[in-house]
Design a protein around this motif. Structure first.
Motif, PDB file in Angstrom:
ATOM      1  N   TYR A 168      33.763  51.060  37.544  1.00  0.00           N
ATOM      2  CA  TYR A 168      32.984  50.618  36.518  1.00  0.00           C
ATOM      3  C   TYR A 168      31.673  49.896  36.811  1.00  0.00           C
ATOM      4  O   TYR A 168      31.829  49.030  37.638  1.00  0.00           O
TER       5      TYR A 168
ATOM      6  N   GLN B 239      29.075  46.953  35.427  1.00  0.00           N
ATOM      7  CA  GLN B 239      29.110  46.191  34.169  1.00  0.00           C
ATOM      8  C   GLN B 239      27.597  45.360  34.254  1.00  0.00           C
ATOM      9  O   GLN B 239      27.218  44.616  35.201  1.00  0.00           O
TER      10      GLN B 239
ATOM     11  N   GLY C 164      26.227  40.662  29.920  1.00  0.00           N
ATOM     12  CA  GLY C 164      26.389  40.744  28.204  1.00  0.00           C
ATOM     13  C   GLY C 164      26.971  41.746  27.724  1.00  0.00           C
ATOM     14  O   GLY C 164      26.810  42.324  26.468  1.00  0.00           O
ATOM     15  N   LYS C 165      27.382  42.953  28.724  1.00  0.00           N
ATOM     16  CA  LYS C 165      27.818  44.102  28.295  1.00  0.00           C
ATOM     17  C   LYS C 165      29.262  44.350  28.682  1.00  0.00           C
ATOM     18  O   LYS C 165      29.790  43.736  29.640  1.00  0.00           O
ATOM     19  N   GLY C 166      30.098  45.355  28.255  1.00  0.00           N
ATOM     20  CA  GLY C 166      31.283  45.765  28.552  1.00  0.00           C
ATOM     21  C   GLY C 166      31.261  46.629  30.033  1.00  0.00           C
ATOM     22  O   GLY C 166      29.961  47.256  30.017  1.00  0.00           O
ATOM     23  N   PRO C 167      32.106  46.581  30.560  1.00  0.00           N
ATOM     24  CA  PRO C 167      32.150  47.703  31.697  1.00  0.00           C
ATOM     25  C   PRO C 167      31.928  49.144  31.228  1.00  0.00           C
ATOM     26  O   PRO C 167      32.333  49.345  30.044  1.00  0.00           O
TER      27      PRO C 167
ATOM     28  N   LEU D 114      32.242  53.169  32.904  1.00  0.00           N
ATOM     29  CA  LEU D 114      32.669  54.281  33.615  1.00  0.00           C
ATOM     30  C   LEU D 114      31.447  54.731  34.579  1.00  0.00           C
ATOM     31  O   LEU D 114      30.643  55.452  33.910  1.00  0.00           O
TER      32      LEU D 114
ATOM     33  N   PHE E 181      33.158  47.098  39.432  1.00  0.00           N
ATOM     34  CA  PHE E 181      34.665  46.982  39.512  1.00  0.00           C
ATOM     35  C   PHE E 181      35.063  48.096  39.911  1.00  0.00           C
ATOM     36  O   PHE E 181      34.989  49.413  39.370  1.00  0.00           O
TER      37      PHE E 181
ATOM     38  N   LEU F 185      45.291  50.528  33.801  1.00  0.00           N
ATOM     39  CA  LEU F 185      44.284  50.240  34.736  1.00  0.00           C
ATOM     40  C   LEU F 185      44.087  49.001  35.351  1.00  0.00           C
ATOM     41  O   LEU F 185      44.063  48.013  34.432  1.00  0.00           O
TER      42      LEU F 185
ATOM     43  N   PHE G 253      42.211  46.257  37.799  1.00  0.00           N
ATOM     44  CA  PHE G 253      41.134  46.196  38.297  1.00  0.00           C
ATOM     45  C   PHE G 253      40.638  45.347  39.363  1.00  0.00           C
ATOM     46  O   PHE G 253      41.557  44.324  39.730  1.00  0.00           O
TER      47      PHE G 253
ATOM     48  N   THR H 237      38.558  42.390  41.662  1.00  0.00           N
ATOM     49  CA  THR H 237      37.927  41.278  40.973  1.00  0.00           C
ATOM     50  C   THR H 237      36.367  41.180  41.217  1.00  0.00           C
ATOM     51  O   THR H 237      35.681  40.421  40.543  1.00  0.00           O
TER      52      THR H 237
END
Lengths: 113, 113
Positions: free
Chosen positions: B36, B38, B41-44, B46, B89, B101, B103, B105
């Motif tokens: 993923y 990222q 300010g955004k989500g991860p 794919l 990630f 899922l 992740f 670090t």
């Protein structure tokens, strides 16, 4: 745009309080996940719901609870808040129960003072 | 217990170079390995994913290399561009049991001109 909507974007509250985070999954996705992201812990899986039922539980504290409603939106309730609960909380959704791409919202940033 | 170990924590690469991020896992039941990306300010989101029946998967400038016997997988970004600067990630999931899922670090990648 992932299609996953999280509200609110920011939340500031005091220790001991209770808050509710809301998530609307992507259209057609039945599975909803909650993750906590903090600087030192990375992305931690909290809980998963599939079509209204709890499917898997991760490192979710007893002070935290969640549910998925018939319209598939989900809420994460955090109570007796502590300073250490300050983090980004992400909701994600997917079509299947497992092994399918997760679509993440932009998160709710929770600050506990 | 950290089931997916990711390195390095941060990486600086010159524009046009190859960025390499490594992950190792412990649970042999894992059978789905996504990466993923990222942005702040955004989500991860794919980026690319692989299953253990293949040793390599390529999508554009992004390649996953998978070594089942060593329980390792890596992301290679060819011809790295400033727009690739983000946090990456790796993750792993099992189709069985409760191993949702998980992740790594994260690796903060910076591409410099």
């Amino acid at each position: 745009d992932s299609g996953v909507t999280q509200t609110p974007k920011h939340l500031i509250t005091a220790t001991g309080q209770r808050v509710t985070l809301r998530c609307s999954p992507r259209s057609g996705d039945l599975s909803v996940y909650w993750y906590q992201q903090s600087l030192d812990q990375g992305l931690q899986f909290l809980i998963q719901y599939y079509n209204g039922e709890e499917r898997a539980k991760g490192n979710i504290l007893e002070r935290f609870s969640a549910q998925q409603f018939p319209d598939l939106h989900s809420e994460l309730n955090l109570s007796s808040l502590e300073l250490g609960d300050s983090a980004l909380y992400f909701c994600a959704s997917s079509v299947e129960v497992t092994n399918s791409p997760l679509h993440f919202g932009n998160g709710t940033r929770l600050t506990v003072t | 217990q950290q089931q997916v170990k990711q390195s390095p924590q941060s990486l600086i690469v010159q524009k046009g170079g190859i960025s390499i991020i490594n992950c190792a896992y412990e649970n042999t039941a894992f059978d789905y390995f996504p990466w993923y990306q990222q942005f702040p300010g955004k989500g991860p989101a794919l980026l690319i994913a692989i299953r253990p029946d293949v040793s390599e998967k390529k999508e554009g400038r992004f390649t996953i290399s998978f070594n089942k016997s060593a329980k390792q997988f890596s992301l290679h970004i060819m011809d790295s561009q400033p727009g690739d600067s983000a946090t990456y990630f790796c993750a792993a999931e099992s189709n069985f049991g409760n191993e949702k899922l998980t992740f790594g670090t994260g690796t903060r990648l910076t591409i410099i001109p």
